[in-house]
Design an enzyme around this catalytic site. Sequence first.
Site, short mmCIF file in Angstrom:
data_model
loop_
_atom_site.label_atom_id
_atom_site.label_comp_id
_atom_site.label_asym_id
_atom_site.label_seq_id
_atom_site.Cartn_x
_atom_site.Cartn_y
_atom_site.Cartn_z
N LYS A 159 0.95 -1.14 -0.04
CA LYS A 159 -0.08 0.04 0.10
C LYS A 159 0.87 1.18 0.03
O LYS A 159 2.04 1.17 0.46
CB LYS A 159 -0.63 -0.04 1.28
CG LYS A 159 -2.07 0.73 1.11
CD LYS A 159 -3.22 0.01 0.32
CE LYS A 159 -4.69 0.34 0.21
NZ LYS A 159 -5.47 -0.57 -0.15
N1 GLU Z 1 -7.23 -0.22 -2.90
C1 GLU Z 1 -7.86 -1.50 -3.60
C2 GLU Z 1 -7.96 -2.29 -2.34
O1 GLU Z 1 -7.98 -1.84 -1.01
C3 GLU Z 1 -7.32 -1.82 -4.66
C4 GLU Z 1 -5.93 -2.29 -5.00
C5 GLU Z 1 -5.50 -3.14 -6.18
O2 GLU Z 1 -6.36 -2.93 -7.18
O3 GLU Z 1 -4.51 -3.18 -6.37
O4 GLU Z 1 -8.35 -3.54 -2.29
#
Ligand code: GLU
Length: 549
Positions: A239
């Site tokens: 993240k």
């Molecule tokens: N931000 C989204 C999540 O928390 C998507 C992450 C992604 O597609 O890599 O799952």
Amino acid sequence: MEQNHVKVLLIEDNPVQARLIQSLLAEASGPGIELETLDRLRTGLERVGRGGIDLVLLDLILPDGQGLETFLRFRAEAPDTPVVVLTGLDDLRIATKAVEGGAQDYLVKGQVSGAVLTRSIRYALQRAQARSGEWASPMFRLAQQQFLKAAQIMGLDDNLRQRLLFPQRSMVVSFPFRRDGYEHVETVFGYRVQHVLSMGPTKGGIRYHPEVDLGEVSALAMWMTWKCSLMHLPYGGAKGGVRIDPTWLSRQELQRLTRRFTSEIFTMIGPDKDIPAPDMGTDEQVMAWLMDTYSQQVGYGVPTVVTGKPVVLGGSLGRKEATGRGLVYMVEEAARHIGLGLPGSTAVVQGFGNVGSNAARFLTEDGVKLIAVSDASTGIYNSDGLSVDSLHAHLAQNRFLEGYPDGDAITNEELLELRCDILAPCALQNQITAENAARVDCRILAEGANGPTTLEADEILAEKGILILPDILANAGGVTVSYFEWVQGLQNLMWTLDEINDRLRAILSEAFQRTLARAERDNLDMRTAALIEGIDRVAQAKLKRGLFP
Ligand code: GLU
């Protein structure tokens, strides 16, 4: 605490020592450090309890406290206040023990100059701030508690438990970007965190939000690991984020911020290394700038470095609405399981961003009556049902839901307590807590947001018989279609929307059934079952790969 004004409490019963420290501070620090003195541990603790003290200088030998015990009592009653211990030359062993036990530093009486004293105070404050401001976020605590609970129930190997409790790689950057007034430069903090590197490249979104810190990003990276593993996607969790409120920024400012952030984390990311995606406060356009910046640096176009980009740049059909769509696929499974017919049932959706608004739309397409929604400005309630199209039309004109005419305004707190069949928190973390869980009145709780429910609340909801679709299951549609986007990009081919939705449904349904089967077999709640499913696969992979060197 203001940057240049620090309030220090000295707890010292010897008036000669107290005066000495007062004069040392006065000569060295000027007006920056304000000192208050008390001569008993008890009165000192009472003073700290009243608030406003940034740091305590603590003599260990007091009339009402002796040696290390003085420090331990202080730590027990005022765990968050940074302490610098004052000690005599003959008591150094005790002072070292106090530092091991959490004191920021110790100073030897008679050997302290004004400069040493002020430096020690400032450094102790820096350390305390870095500690509490970064790792020790409530969200990271929640992610760690959830993990430790699951690890204990599944009997996870101790070595793996320690390794997985913190992310493997974290990058903290502090970088400037230009505001629209060209002279005006703003410096912000950004993060990219990779939790597990054993499963393939790492994967996870980038968040722009004023509360982003290392702890929050780490919690989200940890959840991404379990989510990808639960879905059997070939990724570890990651993240990223920037601590900024993107709603303050113009489009140009957002672009400059994104490009500079991308170049700061350039060495961390790459199509077979770590692949960002949108999250709270970021969207397709931000991904397009990120992809362009990365491509400029390597000298050729690399669409696979991000997912969730615009379709015209190689984004996938269906990615934008995938999280909301996936949530509704999960609700359909859960409703079938508990015997709830969706047509005519009721839903409440907290948050009307990308996830919440798409979840609301797909729920209503299933015949569910949407009785309340909310955004940061207000909640809107209408027992006859709300129209998603007309909510969008209002937002297009007014940016916020406030003032929406076709319903009654309610608060976000009231919204969570409305009687309904399906409650979908799709906004922020930490929404359903020990305080309000007993008043939550739904049959299915579908977590579109990451981390909306605390562990204490989980227990209360379980007692009430509410079926929880935990975040790593309920919002996994986003990363699953991200995976499809990445695969299509690597192969340079495009799937149709039907193909994408069919594959999405197949992956999510299988994960739901697998989680449910484990929950029923081992008598677990759905969150713990989902976490164990995710953790177990990571543990197996790690054991198979072995330890380097
Ligand atoms: N931000 C989204 C999540 O928390 C998507 C992450 C992604 O597609 O890599 O799952």
